[in-house]
Design an enzyme around this catalytic site. Structure first.
Site, PDB file in Angstrom:
ATOM      1  N   ILE A 109      -0.657   4.303  -0.578  1.00 14.54           N
ATOM      2  CA  ILE A 109      -0.482   2.897  -0.232  1.00 14.54           C
ATOM      3  C   ILE A 109       0.573   2.825   0.856  1.00 14.54           C
ATOM      4  CG2 ILE A 109       0.231   0.634  -1.079  1.00 14.54           C
ATOM      5  CD1 ILE A 109      -0.562   1.714  -3.933  1.00 14.54           C
ATOM      6  N   CYS A 110       0.279   2.083   1.925  1.00 14.10           N
ATOM      7  CA  CYS A 110       1.244   1.855   2.995  1.00 14.10           C
ATOM      8  C   CYS A 110       1.705   3.189   3.601  1.00 14.10           C
ATOM      9  CB  CYS A 110       2.407   1.027   2.439  1.00 14.10           C
ATOM     10  SG  CYS A 110       3.481   0.293   3.689  1.00 14.10           S
ATOM     11  N   SER A 111       3.007   3.331   3.844  1.00  8.92           N
ATOM     12  CA  SER A 111       3.529   4.546   4.464  1.00  8.92           C
ATOM     13  C   SER A 111       3.521   5.731   3.519  1.00  8.92           C
ATOM     14  CB  SER A 111       4.954   4.312   4.978  1.00  8.92           C
ATOM     15  OG  SER A 111       5.804   3.939   3.907  1.00  8.92           O
TER      16      SER A 111
END
Length: 322
Positions: A109-111
């Site tokens: 998720i995300c970075s």
């Protein structure tokens, strides 16, 4: 009675809480909608201590990477604003690699993609991440096919989500995969989020705020185009402004900025249009004229190409005033 599916979420130091709590709430709501414990969320820290989130909130994870998870269905690695510059300890990478190999599906998720990619388990896969670190992810791991505009990308057992709230988009997609469309739609309705979010994540990006690139004359030109998007910025006109021939200018501009002059002009016009549409006072047709387009269709094509939505849709979602 069926044993709940363990959804394991690794929370690195400085994690963004929504990367953890957003998906957790989706899975918890799926349990409520079905009236049974389909999922059990297990949070894992990189040390046997409380995790300090980027917001300053601290929480105690269920387990740490010093322990083995006996059973897991899905492994997700959450993101943190610190990950782009952070080093990772070998035992954390080894833990992710071992547990992902036992999971039915795994991703980030995300970075979190920056951390998970270090395992090598994403090599050759289509993935996404937060738009702000998409280029960095692609540079560090050239074998990845980074889809910077996507909210969610699924490639075999690998599932990745864009920035922060997109973790909920991913969780909804996994709920739909497991329990069907109706349950996923009911979860989205209860949480007041899109069942399938329209457009792409680049509609939220701010690439136009980046510093000008290249030699001084080119930087001045870039600032001028950004400040005057409605003018005629043909290659010939821009070349004349910096005292170069059109052919030489196009070659130098591309080499020093990484994009063609036409791509740059379009990006500046779209950024200017976004600002005016967000104010909510002008129609897309009027904004198109202010940005140098002959008609609204030109702006519409540029918007769809760059942001995945039309100017009218963008104005409806992002306008501050009407």
């Amino acid at each position: 009675m069926q044993t709940p599916l363990p959804i394991v979420i690794l929370a690195p130091p400085g994690v963004q809480m929504l990367d953890v709590s957003g998906p957790a709430d989706v899975f918890a709501e799926a349990n409520r909608q079905t009236g049974r414990d389909v999922y059990r969320v297990v949070t894992v820290g990189t040390a046997p201590l409380a995790v300090a989130a980027s917001s300053g909130i601290r929480f105690l994870p269920d387990r740490s990477v010093l322990e083995e998870i006996e059973r897991l269905d899905t492994l997700l690695v959450a993101g943190s604003p610190d990950l782009p510059g952070a080093s990772s300890e070998p035992h954390v990478i080894d833990w992710m690699r071992r547990h992902a190999g036992r999971a039915r599906r795994h991703g980030s998720i995300c970075s979190g993609a920056l951390l998970f990619a270090r395992t090598g388990l994403l090599d050759g896969r289509r993935v996404t991440t937060h738009w702000k670190v998409a280029e960095l992810l692609a540079q560090r791991h050239p074998s990845l096919q980074v889809e910077a505009d996507a909210f969610v990308v699924r490639d075999g057992a690998v599932c990745t989500a864009a920035g922060v709230t997109a973790g909920m988009d991913l969780a909804l997609a996994l709920v739909e995969e497991d329990l069907g469309r109706e349950v996923a739609m009911a979860v989205a309705a209860e949480l007041v989020v899109f069942y399938r979010r329209p457009g792409g994540q680049l509609q939220f990006s701010r690439h136009g705020d980046a510093a000008p690139a290249g030699r001084g004359a080119l930087q001045e030109l870039q600032r001028y185009v950004a400040a005057h998007p409605g003018e005629d910025h043909s290659v010939a006109n821009m070349a004349a402004r910096v005292g170069m021939s059109p052919r030489h200018f196009a070659r130098v501009f591309g080499h020093e900025t990484g994009m063609t002059p036409a791509e740059f002009v379009e990006s500046m016009r779209v950024e200017a249009a976004r600002r005016w549409l967000e104010e909510g006072h002008e129609t897309p047709k009027r904004v198109a004229a202010r940005c140098g387009y002959a008609d609204a269709n030109g702006l519409r094509r540029a918007f769809v190409r760059r942001l995945g939505v039309t100017p009218a849709e963008y104005r409806k979602r992002h306008a501050h005033a009407r």
